[in-house]
Write an enzyme that holds these catalytic residues in place. Structure first.
Site, PDB file in Angstrom:
ATOM      1  N   TYR A   1       6.193  -5.980  -1.260  1.00 26.63           N
ATOM      2  CA  TYR A   1       5.053  -6.015  -2.179  1.00 26.63           C
ATOM      3  C   TYR A   1       5.408  -5.441  -3.547  1.00 26.63           C
ATOM      4  O   TYR A   1       4.921  -5.902  -4.564  1.00 26.63           O
ATOM      5  CB  TYR A   1       3.876  -5.227  -1.581  1.00 26.63           C
ATOM      6  CG  TYR A   1       3.124  -6.006  -0.536  1.00 26.63           C
ATOM      7  CD1 TYR A   1       2.663  -7.291  -0.821  1.00 26.63           C
ATOM      8  CD2 TYR A   1       2.864  -5.490   0.717  1.00 26.63           C
ATOM      9  CE1 TYR A   1       1.973  -8.025   0.128  1.00 26.63           C
ATOM     10  CE2 TYR A   1       2.174  -6.211   1.670  1.00 26.63           C
ATOM     11  CZ  TYR A   1       1.723  -7.480   1.368  1.00 26.63           C
ATOM     12  OH  TYR A   1       1.050  -8.199   2.291  1.00 26.63           O
TER      13      TYR A   1
ATOM     14  N   ASP B   1      15.206  -6.139  31.481  1.00 28.25           N
ATOM     15  CA  ASP B   1      14.834  -7.278  32.316  1.00 28.25           C
ATOM     16  C   ASP B   1      16.085  -8.054  32.692  1.00 28.25           C
ATOM     17  O   ASP B   1      17.085  -8.023  31.965  1.00 28.25           O
ATOM     18  CB  ASP B   1      13.906  -8.243  31.532  1.00 28.25           C
ATOM     19  CG  ASP B   1      12.494  -7.707  31.437  1.00 28.25           C
ATOM     20  OD1 ASP B   1      12.159  -6.774  32.192  1.00 28.25           O
ATOM     21  OD2 ASP B   1      11.733  -8.234  30.605  1.00 28.25           O
TER      22      ASP B   1
ATOM     23  N   GLU C   1      14.151  -1.007  28.350  1.00 31.44           N
ATOM     24  CA  GLU C   1      13.749  -2.062  27.409  1.00 31.44           C
ATOM     25  C   GLU C   1      12.251  -2.022  27.153  1.00 31.44           C
ATOM     26  O   GLU C   1      11.800  -2.038  26.013  1.00 31.44           O
ATOM     27  CB  GLU C   1      14.154  -3.441  27.963  1.00 31.44           C
ATOM     28  CG  GLU C   1      13.642  -4.595  27.097  1.00 31.44           C
ATOM     29  CD  GLU C   1      13.929  -5.974  27.680  1.00 31.44           C
ATOM     30  OE1 GLU C   1      14.655  -6.064  28.676  1.00 31.44           O
ATOM     31  OE2 GLU C   1      13.416  -6.954  27.117  1.00 31.44           O
TER      32      GLU C   1
END
Lengths: 367, 698
Positions: A100, A248, A196
């Site tokens: 910005y 996972d 994770e």
């Protein structure tokens, strides 16, 4: 604190050097040009000795008087200007705020300097690499993503943070964890477990797994951000704690592990500082469903993207160890992936009470 | 005129009367078998001749009077066509005034709401001799054009009298005519109606009057109609007429009491088309039989040699020999199989194509000036094909293109630079090209998709010329495609003359003409894109230099000699972007469009190509402005100064954008702000008019 101010000036000098490049080139009627190391698979190599992904020496040239690069060049100078402003004001800000700050419409046109944040983010990374500075040194932070709990005491802005006394929520890992920002005052843990998923970290934290096994629980809620990786690295290096990774069982989990262990392609220049070559993969392994008798119906079919990604991993130099080839191929052969959460199928506390204790006991991990 | 008198012997008795005698006879027999109640005698008593006027009263859609809106257009069209044909035949540069007024009884009605209009068309033509006036305007199928093979707008002699009949039918008002054949002759005023039963004129009023015009004709019709702008409107038709007839000065008083002027930009009359005899390939067997009966020749070979074109006496003898007919045989005695053999032989003999001086194409220059005058674009080109023949009728295809948005109309820096938020992008134009079609210089507005020209446009691969085109669609982009067919006999698909029939020969010629236009456009587009990308490069650098210099200055703590750095960088930019080479590509140094004949290119710097033509057009439009002003004086609007004159004729333009300022130095912008140059409402026109001068930022 003296070191801090000194460093700032170094960084600022580096930023100002960009302006000098433009001025000198202009004096000599040359096309101003920045040399930016390439951040892509083509310019990284795996240093087997160190066990790190390192950046090669290939550089791209970004010159002003080239239609394809002119805008990027202009953006680079604008970001450099914004970064030096941060240095002078001694402020830390986010990537989004940089976007910005540097966004405006160019005079007499419809054109914006930046149209979206995904234009300014890479420019910041370009500057990190080409000026050989860290993002922290540039005073740019990423999101505060990640939590830590366990027998460790930090000093943060003069406050004492004892991570064993923060309930089940733990301490939110700041984006910048360099020693001058975050001091590790005391650490009595035996190892670090990097999880994770936030959900599984919550499970372990609620069950006070860290107390029973005297470890530090760390999560990055997905791909761990720099702060989490750097903190794990510091604990590993400064306090000699082994680091175990629990993800996972899918290609993305494997990759998260590899990023923690060897570093990422995009941030290969920071591997030295972030990677933990001795990190171990505790699970979920593609061998676990059988070993822990997870029913087939809690698996998820691998989709096309998963398969493609897994095949890519098979080709990465740092996945060439025979055990890893077996691991990935076994997943591909089963055609299924498993989430950590799937362990709840057996029992809500299966992870805490059965799975991890057995893993640690059997030293069942991949290197 | 001699032709007219010949045909005066009631043409309808030949066509409709015999048929109405034969058919019912057959019907009666059939009826007698099945139905007993009505006798043949009784039925016979009911059978009678149908006058052509009665026929068309019931079938007015065949002549283009299907609905009020189209009817209004048809009335204007027929009157203007007649005026132009008359002027051209007499060798006079036409000045035509069209006036549409709301005809209300009592209270004033808004033009868009009105249902009754008075159409007045005035020309400066040769006028009409007094005796002929009633029949020309109040008798169907009466005229000079049907019986000859010569290019003209009107063909059948139905148009204006049908319009009159339509007026009579819907409003009960007669057609009013004023005509004067020269300054020394008196002006005659007529009010006529058609006796639809007899197809004969009824004269209501006939007197000599004072008329300010030294010569010419004025027709006033009062008809039921609907005035609506946009596609297929009177406005569009007149605009298109002006494009294909730049030798005409056209003044249009709209029902909204505005005046549009289409100035004359081409000062030569089209060459007079010659009348020709039929070509053997162009006749059918029945036609040959009729010719055998009607001929003045006493021998077959004589007939062949004198009544057809391109048949020499020697060739006539050969044809007779080949057909096994004695060259001296009497034509009237040739019947049945013998005549048929003669017909076949005629068709098989190799005969030279008909002469082409019977058609007068508009010409590439005139098309260019017409397009340039009416359509604001960047690129114009025109192609006239050599004459070709379909069914023994010679024809010429002409095509033209106007492409692009005129510079200054949409120059980005002139628009207020509105900062764009994330996710906002520039809108892209998805406009499709517009096809304007003409037959013998008359615009065709209806049934576009049935028209051979339109099909040819669709089947041309515009992608080859740098345009976008979806399958089976018009090419994309700001473009007007102009197609004109000139012929002694244009094969329309219907009597209302809306679409050209799809003959292979015609289609082929149109395609060839379009391809040539496309090829030139492709060259232009490629050249312009090259230039534009160079320009963009330079532009990009100029934009960014400012940013880079500012940022460097801040990095250096504000101590930088900014102007010096800027100048240095700008110098590098200029050398990096090919300097002179870019100028050349941008058309700044080159003298004309290379390899682009008959084209005009308009750039921000000026006009190239047929520059003479372009400046001429502009000059004409400039001189037309004061004239428009005087026209306006009687209307209530007041105008500030001469610079605004041109625009005031545009009417609504004045009301909606009073802040518009035109600087004289901006030649192009001046053109853009010219009188009557654009209909405002037509969404399909190239670009809605934009203020040529710099806009006030908000």
């Amino acid at each position: 604190m003296t070191t801090k101010t000194k460093k700032t000036t170094v960084v600022e000098k580096k930023l100002i050097s960009l302006a000098d490049i433009v001025i000198h080139a202009a004096d000599r009627s040359k096309d101003p040009m920045f040399q930016i190391p390439i951040r892509a698979l083509s310019n990284v190599f795996f240093n087997e000795k160190k066990g790190l992904i390192e950046m090669g020496s290939k550089k791209q040239e970004r010159s002003f008087f080239n239609v394809g690069m002119a805008k990027r060049f202009m953006q680079t100078v604008l970001v450099a200007d914004a970064l030096s402003e941060l240095q002078r004001a001694d402020l830390t800000t986010s990537l989004r705020e940089i976007y910005y700050r540097t966004k405006h419409t160019i005079k007499d046109s419809h054109e914006n300097t930046f149209d979206a944040q995904d234009e300014s983010d890479p420019v910041i990374e370009d500057l990190e690499v080409s000026l050989a500075t860290l993002r922290e040194e540039l005073h740019v932070s990423a999101e505060n993503r990640g939590s830590i709990v366990g027998p460790v005491v930090f000093g943060d802005d003069g406050d004492r943070v004892d991570c064993s006394k923060l309930g089940k929520g733990g301490y939110s890992v700041p984006s910048i964890v360099e020693p001058e920002y975050l001091e590790i005052r005391r650490c009595t843990a035996d190892f670090v477990l990097l999880v994770e998923k936030g959900t599984q970290w919550n499970r372990l934290s609620e069950d006070k797994f860290w107390r029973r096994y005297n470890c530090i629980l760390l999560t990055g809620n997905g791909q761990p951000p720099r702060g989490v990786r750097r903190l794990a690295c510091r604990l590993h290096e400064e306090h000699r704690l082994p680091v175990y990774v629990l993800v996972d069982n899918d290609p993305w989990g494997y990759y998260i592990y590899s990023v923690v262990k060897q570093g990422s392609i995009n941030l290969a220049f920071e591997s030295q500082r972030m990677a933990i070559p001795k990190a171990k993969f505790v699970g979920l392994s593609s061998a676990d469903p059988e070993r822990y008798e997870l029913p087939r119906n809690v698996g998820i079919k691998l989709n096309e993207k998963d398969i493609a990604r897994a095949k890519e991993l098979l080709n990465y130099q740092w996945f060439q160890k025979p055990a890893w080839q077996v691991e990935i191929k076994r997943m591909l052969a089963s055609g299924l992936k498993y989430e950590l959460d799937a362990l709840a199928n057996k029992d809500f506390q299966y992870l805490t009470k059965k799975y991890l204790p057995r893993k640690l006991k059997e030293k069942d991990w991949l290197d | 005129m001699a032709q007219k008198k010949e045909s005066a012997s009631d043409p309808e008795s030949k066509s409709s009367a015999p048929r109405s005698n034969h058919e019912p006879a057959a019907k009666t027999k059939a009826a007698a078998k099945s139905v007993e109640r009505v006798t043949a005698v009784e039925m016979g008593a009911r059978q009678r001749e149908i006058s052509v006027s009665e026929f068309f009263t019931k079938n007015r859609h065949l002549l283009g009077f299907d609905n009020p809106r189209k009817a209004l257009l048809t009335c204007v069209k027929e009157a203007v066509d007649n005026a132009l044909d008359a002027c051209e035949e007499a060798g006079i540069l036409p000045d035509v005034t069209v006036k549409l007024e709301v005809a209300s009884n009592g209270e004033p009605v808004a033009p868009s709401q009105a249902s009754r209009f008075r159409v007045t068309v005035t020309d400066n033509g040769p006028g009409i001799v007094r005796q002929q006036i009633p029949r020309i305007f109040a008798k169907l199928l009466y005229g000079s054009k049907f019986h000859r093979l010569r290019m003209s707008r009107g063909q059948q002699g139905i148009g204006i009298s049908a319009a009159g009949m339509y007026g009579q039918l819907t409003t009960g008002k007669p057609v009013k005519i004023i005509s004067r054949i020269g300054p020394k002759a008196a002006a005659h005023f007529f009010e006529v109606q058609i006796d639809t039963k007899k197809n004969e004129p009824l004269v209501h009023e006939n007197k000599q009057i004072d008329w300010e015009q030294p010569r010419g004709t004025q027709v006033t019709l009062e008809v039921e109609g609907k005035y609506q702008k946009g596609r297929a409107s009177v406005d569009e038709w007149l605009e298109q007429t002006s494009i294909a007839n730049p030798h005409v000065r056209l003044i249009y008083h709209t029902p909204e009491k505005e005046t549009k002027e289409y100035p004359r930009t081409y000062h030569e009359l089209p060459p007079q088309p010659r009348e020709i005899k039929p070509h053997p390939y162009g006749i059918e067997f029945g036609m040959l039989l009729k010719m055998l009966q009607d001929t003045k020749s006493h021998s077959v070979s004589g007939l062949l040699a004198t009544d057809f074109c391109r048949v020499s006496p020697q060739m006539a003898d050969e044809i007779c020999k080949a057909a096994k007919v004695s060259p001296d045989a009497k034509p009237r005695e040739l019947k049945g199989p013998v005549a048929e053999t003669l017909y076949k032989t005629l068709q098989e003999t190799k005969i030279m194509a008909p002469p082409t001086n019977c058609i007068s194409p508009i010409g590439e220059k005139a098309i260019l000036s017409g397009l340039y005058k009416q359509i604001k674009g960047e690129f114009y080109t025109a192609v006239s094909r050599p004459p070709a023949v379909y069914r023994g009728n010679p024809f010429i295809i002409e095509a033209g293109l106007a492409y692009g948005n005129r510079p200054g109309d949409h120059n980005k820096p002139q628009q207020p630079a509105m900062p764009k938020a994330e996710g906002e992008h520039e809108e892209e134009d998805s406009e499709l090209a517009r096809v304007i079609r003409y037959a013998n210089r008359v615009p065709l507005l209806y049934q576009q998709s049935a028209c051979s020209t339109f099909k040819a446009v669709l089947s041309t691969s515009w992608k080859n010329y740098g345009l976008t085109q979806s399958r089976g669609a018009l090419p994309g982009g700001p473009m007007v495609i102009f197609v004109h067919m000139a012929s002694v006999w244009v094969p329309f698909t219907s009597e209302s003359k809306e679409a050209i029939a799809d003959y292979d020969e015609i289609q082929k010629e149109i395609t060839l003409a379009l391809r040539e236009c496309g090829r030139r456009l492709g060259l232009f587009i490629r050249r312009r894109e090259r230039a534009a990308s160079e320009f963009r490069r330079r532009n990009i650098f100029e934009l960014y230099i400012e940013e880079v210099v500012d940022a460097c200055n801040r990095l250096k703590g504000g101590t930088l000699p900014k102007e010096k750095l800027k100048a240095q960088l700008q110098k590098i930019a200029a050398t990096r972007t090919g300097g002179q080479k870019t100028d050349q590509a941008l058309g700044k140094t080159s003298t004309g469009p290379e390899g682009l004949p008959h084209s005009i290119i308009v750039t921000a710097e000026g006009v190239e190509g047929e520059t003479e033509l372009a400046t001429r057009v502009e000059a004409d439009q400039a001189t037309a402005a004061p004239m428009a002003e005087s026209d306006l004086l009687d209307s209530t609007r007041s105008v500030d100064g001469p610079a605004l004159k041109g625009e005031s004729t545009k009417g609504t333009g004045v009301k909606t954008s009073p802040k518009r300022t035109t600087t004289k130095s901006e030649q192009i912008a001046l053109v853009a702000g010219r009188p009557g140059a654009k209909k405002k409402s037509d969404g399909k026109s190239l670009k809605p008019m934009k203020a040529p001068g710099p806009r006030k930022p908000k």
